[in-house]
Design a protein around this motif. Structure first.
Motif, short mmCIF file in Angstrom:
data_model
loop_
_atom_site.label_atom_id
_atom_site.label_comp_id
_atom_site.label_asym_id
_atom_site.label_seq_id
_atom_site.Cartn_x
_atom_site.Cartn_y
_atom_site.Cartn_z
N SER A 284 47.81 35.93 26.91
CA SER A 284 49.14 35.47 27.19
C SER A 284 50.10 36.47 27.69
N ASP A 285 51.00 36.39 28.64
CA ASP A 285 51.88 37.43 29.03
C ASP A 285 52.90 37.59 28.03
N TYR A 286 53.58 38.89 28.06
CA TYR A 286 54.25 39.25 26.89
C TYR A 286 55.64 38.89 26.94
N GLY A 287 56.26 39.03 28.25
CA GLY A 287 57.59 38.85 28.61
C GLY A 287 57.85 37.34 28.58
N SER A 288 59.17 37.27 29.38
CA SER A 288 59.85 35.78 29.71
C SER A 288 59.19 35.03 30.56
N ILE A 289 58.98 35.75 31.91
CA ILE A 289 58.20 35.12 32.87
C ILE A 289 57.52 35.98 33.91
N THR A 290 56.45 35.32 34.47
CA THR A 290 55.70 36.26 35.43
C THR A 290 55.56 35.75 36.87
N LEU A 291 55.66 36.58 37.88
CA LEU A 291 55.50 36.15 39.33
C LEU A 291 53.90 36.66 39.81
N LEU A 292 53.25 35.74 40.10
CA LEU A 292 52.17 36.46 40.51
C LEU A 292 51.67 35.93 41.88
N PHE A 293 51.30 36.97 42.83
CA PHE A 293 50.68 36.91 44.11
C PHE A 293 49.43 37.18 44.07
N GLN A 294 48.32 36.40 44.56
CA GLN A 294 47.00 36.77 44.76
C GLN A 294 46.46 36.31 45.73
N ASP A 295 45.27 37.13 46.17
CA ASP A 295 44.64 36.89 47.53
C ASP A 295 43.45 35.56 47.20
N ASP A 296 42.77 35.18 48.25
CA ASP A 296 41.91 34.06 47.82
C ASP A 296 40.47 34.11 47.68
N VAL A 297 40.23 35.36 46.79
CA VAL A 297 39.09 35.42 46.14
C VAL A 297 38.74 34.62 45.20
N GLY A 298 39.68 34.46 44.19
CA GLY A 298 39.69 33.41 43.13
C GLY A 298 39.05 33.91 42.06
N GLY A 299 39.32 33.25 40.76
CA GLY A 299 38.86 33.58 39.70
C GLY A 299 39.74 33.41 38.44
N PRO B 150 33.15 35.81 39.61
CA PRO B 150 32.56 34.68 40.40
C PRO B 150 31.12 34.70 40.27
N ASN B 151 30.65 33.40 40.41
CA ASN B 151 29.22 33.44 40.21
C ASN B 151 28.43 33.07 41.77
N ASP B 152 29.12 33.65 42.60
CA ASP B 152 28.47 33.47 44.30
C ASP B 152 28.72 34.96 44.60
N ASP B 153 28.66 34.81 46.07
CA ASP B 153 28.75 36.18 46.84
C ASP B 153 30.03 36.86 46.58
N ARG B 154 31.06 35.94 46.08
CA ARG B 154 32.41 36.72 45.89
C ARG B 154 32.36 37.90 45.11
N VAL B 155 31.22 37.79 44.29
CA VAL B 155 31.19 38.87 43.15
C VAL B 155 31.15 40.29 44.04
N LYS B 156 30.59 40.39 45.27
CA LYS B 156 30.41 41.26 46.05
C LYS B 156 31.71 41.81 46.94
N GLN B 157 32.87 41.09 46.51
CA GLN B 157 34.08 41.31 47.09
C GLN B 157 35.06 42.05 46.23
N SER B 158 35.93 42.79 46.70
CA SER B 158 37.18 43.20 45.93
C SER B 158 38.07 42.05 45.55
N ARG B 159 38.67 41.75 44.63
CA ARG B 159 39.87 40.80 44.47
C ARG B 159 41.17 41.58 44.19
N TYR B 160 42.38 41.33 44.82
CA TYR B 160 43.49 41.91 44.64
C TYR B 160 44.70 40.94 44.19
N SER B 161 45.47 41.28 43.31
CA SER B 161 46.71 40.55 42.99
C SER B 161 47.82 41.57 42.45
N ILE B 162 48.97 41.02 42.63
CA ILE B 162 50.28 41.67 42.31
C ILE B 162 51.23 40.70 41.26
#
Length: 297
Positions: A178-193, A239-251
């Motif tokens: 779980s996150d430690y603070g009060s709230i988290t804002l999350l931006f993610q790409d479409d790789v998933g997980g 991921p349990n498919d080809d996305r395992v070969k991709q980078s995933r990015y989030s902020i």
């Protein structure tokens, strides 16, 4: 099946009291039932978000020895580069298959103009969300905002590299936490997980929805509200498919109260049960959680 709600912020920022109250009610329900929500029309610039993702990718593409020159040094500062497997969010599992770069408000100034602008935009959005929280709990509108006015937040860029070798038993991209603070804002790409745990203990996917920001409540908000708002466990799986070969990015933008704010159970949250937690200073709690995450390694 529990789903993470999508909430349109337009009706809160541009509308009359009745429409605003409808949004406040949706926010209350989301935070109470699952602790996660997608925000539409958040006011964040798409171009700015893309700039920050581009900057993040260029940083993680640097040679390791260059990144290590800006290495994370201690939990008191909590800024800098964190290498792969350095963090163990789930203490019972191997190190996480990710690398990260943490920036504070002061640190953002020396990095890039887009990082400063993004930090400020995230702060603005976080303040709006905190405003909805206060109204949802029948508190003064600025109750949470003024307790976050020193901008003690952390902006974290994350990279989950492609897997070249099989993971260790039980190893994932980001362990259950779980996150430690009060709230988290999350931006993610479409790789998933990303997966979120429901109150029933089931794991559900939190896929990227275009033009939304994910918001989740953290431990300090859960303590403050006596579990009226829940701090939900989440993780990033391989991921349990080809996305395992991709980078995933989030902020992630971790929104944290001022260090000297006492997190004590709010009176409005004691109607159904007495306080679950003793009071604690926000800064002390953050420090204890960071020490547990990094250990002595």
């Amino acid at each position: 099946m529990v789903t993470i709600p999508v909430i349109d912020l337009t009706a809160f920022t541009n509308s009359n009291a009745t429409t605003r109250q409808a949004v406040v009610k949706e926010v209350y329900q989301a935070c109470h039932e699952i602790g996660f929500m997608y925000l539409q029309n958040s006011g964040m610039s798409k171009d700015l978000i893309q700039q920050v993702f581009n900057y993040s990718k260029s940083f993680f593409n640097l040679p390791l020895e260059v990144k290590q020159k800006q290495a994370w040094s201690d939990e008191f500062n909590n800024t800098g580069y964190v290498g792969i497997e350095r963090e163990r969010l789930d203490p019972n599992k191997p190190g996480d298959l990710k690398e990260a770069f943490n920036v504070s408000k002061e640190g953002a100034v020396g990095i890039d103009a887009c990082i400063v602008d993004f930090y400020d935009s995230c702060t603005q959005l976080a303040n709006t969300v905190l405003q909805t929280f206060a109204l949802a709990l029948d508190l003064p509108e600025d109750f949470f905002r003024i307790r976050h006015d020193r901008h003690n937040h952390t902006l974290r860029s994350l990279h989950y590299p492609p897997l070249q070798t099989p993971p260790k038993p039980g190893q994932v991209r980001a362990g259950e936490h779980s996150d430690y603070g009060s709230i988290t804002l999350l931006f993610q790409d479409d790789v998933g997980g990303l997966e979120v745990q429901t109150t029933a203990g089931e794991w559900i996917g939190a896929a990227a929805i275009p033009d939304t920001v994910i918001v989740n409540t953290g431990d300090l908000m859960q303590r403050w509200t006596n579990h009226v708002f829940c701090s939900t466990k989440h993780r990033v799986m391989i991921p349990n498919d080809d996305r395992v070969k991709q980078s995933r990015y989030s902020i992630a933008f971790f929104c944290h109260p001022n260090d000297d704010v006492e997190i004590a159970c709010l009176e409005c949250c004691q109607k159904e049960k007495s306080p679950i937690y003793p009071p604690i200073l926000a800064g002390e709690y953050l420090l204890s959680r960071l020490q547990a995450t990094y250990g002595n390694s």
